[in-house]
Write a protein that holds these residues in place. Sequence first.
Motif, PDB file in Angstrom:
ATOM      1  N   ALA A 114       0.944  -1.238  -0.211  1.00  0.00           N
ATOM      2  CA  ALA A 114       0.028  -0.001   0.147  1.00  0.00           C
ATOM      3  C   ALA A 114       0.889   1.340   0.051  1.00  0.00           C
ATOM      4  CB  ALA A 114      -1.054  -0.069   1.152  1.00  0.00           C
ATOM      5  N   ASN A 115       0.119   2.360  -0.380  1.00  0.00           N
ATOM      6  CA  ASN A 115       0.842   3.643  -0.097  1.00  0.00           C
ATOM      7  C   ASN A 115       1.512   3.876   1.542  1.00  0.00           C
ATOM      8  OD1 ASN A 115       0.770   4.776  -2.789  1.00  0.00           O
ATOM      9  ND2 ASN A 115      -1.485   4.602  -2.224  1.00  0.00           N
ATOM     10  N   ARG A 116       2.636   4.428   1.521  1.00  0.00           N
ATOM     11  CA  ARG A 116       3.096   4.662   2.906  1.00  0.00           C
ATOM     12  C   ARG A 116       2.472   6.136   3.441  1.00  0.00           C
ATOM     13  NH1 ARG A 116       8.486   3.203   2.658  1.00  0.00           N
ATOM     14  NH2 ARG A 116       7.678   1.143   2.870  1.00  0.00           N
ATOM     15  N   LEU A 117       2.146   5.719   4.675  1.00  0.00           N
ATOM     16  CA  LEU A 117       1.508   7.017   5.479  1.00  0.00           C
ATOM     17  C   LEU A 117       2.541   7.838   6.384  1.00  0.00           C
ATOM     18  CD1 LEU A 117      -1.752   7.399   7.257  1.00  0.00           C
ATOM     19  CD2 LEU A 117       0.308   7.749   8.492  1.00  0.00           C
ATOM     20  N   HIS A 118       2.707   8.863   6.449  1.00  0.00           N
ATOM     21  CA  HIS A 118       3.668   9.491   7.133  1.00  0.00           C
ATOM     22  C   HIS A 118       3.123  10.594   8.040  1.00  0.00           C
ATOM     23  CE1 HIS A 118       7.084   8.036   4.584  1.00  0.00           C
ATOM     24  NE2 HIS A 118       6.333   8.448   3.586  1.00  0.00           N
ATOM     25  N   PHE A 119       3.346  10.570   9.436  1.00  0.00           N
ATOM     26  CA  PHE A 119       2.682  11.554  10.251  1.00  0.00           C
ATOM     27  C   PHE A 119       3.647  12.866  10.251  1.00  0.00           C
ATOM     28  CE2 PHE A 119       1.004   7.625  12.087  1.00  0.00           C
ATOM     29  CZ  PHE A 119      -0.331   8.163  12.281  1.00  0.00           C
ATOM     30  N   VAL A 120       2.799  13.988   9.886  1.00  0.00           N
ATOM     31  CA  VAL A 120       3.667  15.235  10.219  1.00  0.00           C
ATOM     32  C   VAL A 120       2.934  16.016  11.051  1.00  0.00           C
ATOM     33  CG1 VAL A 120       4.434  14.889   7.690  1.00  0.00           C
ATOM     34  CG2 VAL A 120       2.242  16.079   8.016  1.00  0.00           C
ATOM     35  N   HIS A 121       3.513  17.295  11.181  1.00  0.00           N
ATOM     36  CA  HIS A 121       2.997  18.154  12.229  1.00  0.00           C
ATOM     37  C   HIS A 121       1.477  18.602  11.796  1.00  0.00           C
ATOM     38  CE1 HIS A 121       2.633  21.243  15.334  1.00  0.00           C
ATOM     39  NE2 HIS A 121       2.621  21.930  14.519  1.00  0.00           N
ATOM     40  N   GLY A 122       0.562  17.999  12.540  1.00  0.00           N
ATOM     41  CA  GLY A 122      -0.894  18.346  12.397  1.00  0.00           C
ATOM     42  C   GLY A 122      -1.534  17.870  11.421  1.00  0.00           C
ATOM     43  N   GLY A 123      -0.953  16.625  10.861  1.00  0.00           N
ATOM     44  CA  GLY A 123      -1.617  15.815   9.750  1.00  0.00           C
ATOM     45  C   GLY A 123      -0.736  14.559   9.277  1.00  0.00           C
ATOM     46  N   ILE A 124      -1.141  14.436   8.057  1.00  0.00           N
ATOM     47  CA  ILE A 124      -0.311  13.339   7.431  1.00  0.00           C
ATOM     48  C   ILE A 124      -0.020  13.554   6.088  1.00  0.00           C
ATOM     49  CG2 ILE A 124      -1.344  11.428   8.893  1.00  0.00           C
ATOM     50  CD1 ILE A 124      -3.532  11.044   6.537  1.00  0.00           C
ATOM     51  N   ASP A 125       1.014  12.712   5.592  1.00  0.00           N
ATOM     52  CA  ASP A 125       1.533  12.867   4.256  1.00  0.00           C
ATOM     53  C   ASP A 125       1.803  11.459   3.722  1.00  0.00           C
ATOM     54  OD1 ASP A 125       2.323  14.125   1.553  1.00  0.00           O
ATOM     55  OD2 ASP A 125       3.865  15.225   2.608  1.00  0.00           O
ATOM     56  N   ILE A 126       2.017  11.359   2.227  1.00  0.00           N
ATOM     57  CA  ILE A 126       2.040  10.174   1.820  1.00  0.00           C
ATOM     58  C   ILE A 126       3.208   9.826   0.905  1.00  0.00           C
ATOM     59  CG2 ILE A 126       0.477  11.055  -0.079  1.00  0.00           C
ATOM     60  CD1 ILE A 126      -1.074   8.083  -0.238  1.00  0.00           C
TER      61      ILE A 126
END
Length: 191
Positions: A114-126
């Motif tokens: 699957a696509n990789r989820l990244h936690f970032v300040h205040g939300g997420i990225d991919i």
Amino acid sequence: MLFVIDFDGTLARHDTVDELLGKFADPAWADVEQDWQDGRITAVECMQRQIRMVKADQVTLENFFRAIEVDESFLPFHRHVCKFAKVAIVSDGLDHAIHVASRHAGLPDMPIYANRLHFVHGGIDISHPHLNAQCKVGNGVCKCAVANQLSGARGGPVILVGDGKSDACLAHSADVVFAKDSLIRYCEEQN
């Protein structure tokens, strides 16, 4: 034999990315979705733009991921087919959400692409570790490439279990397709 199982709307009872966006993203995510459905942008561009609209802290998001409902019929299905076939979850969704939901539902360990989820300040990225430039439908996870990799040199039947647009490309080459929702219509239209 290889079973390629989609996650959002297939193994999970609902499209978890859409639910995530509906709960934590700017409502403009639906306009981006329509651009993808209409073919104006790729699935990769759609997901990148939408995921970056999610605004929530990590604790809140982890609670959301634990609450994802998995189809209870999958466990007995998996117990049966894993005796004679490989089973992998192959999704154009979010890896972390799939891992958390699977563990919480008590599913056995199995490969997840699957696509990789990244936690970032205040939300997420991919990010897209399974991106393939030759993907005919522009998914972040090329289900055809993953199926080819997993079935290996021996080949063998590939069985797709899916529900939507991200499954359409593999539906053309899979030996058997178990479809629901919009994938049924697509398969009927494409014969």
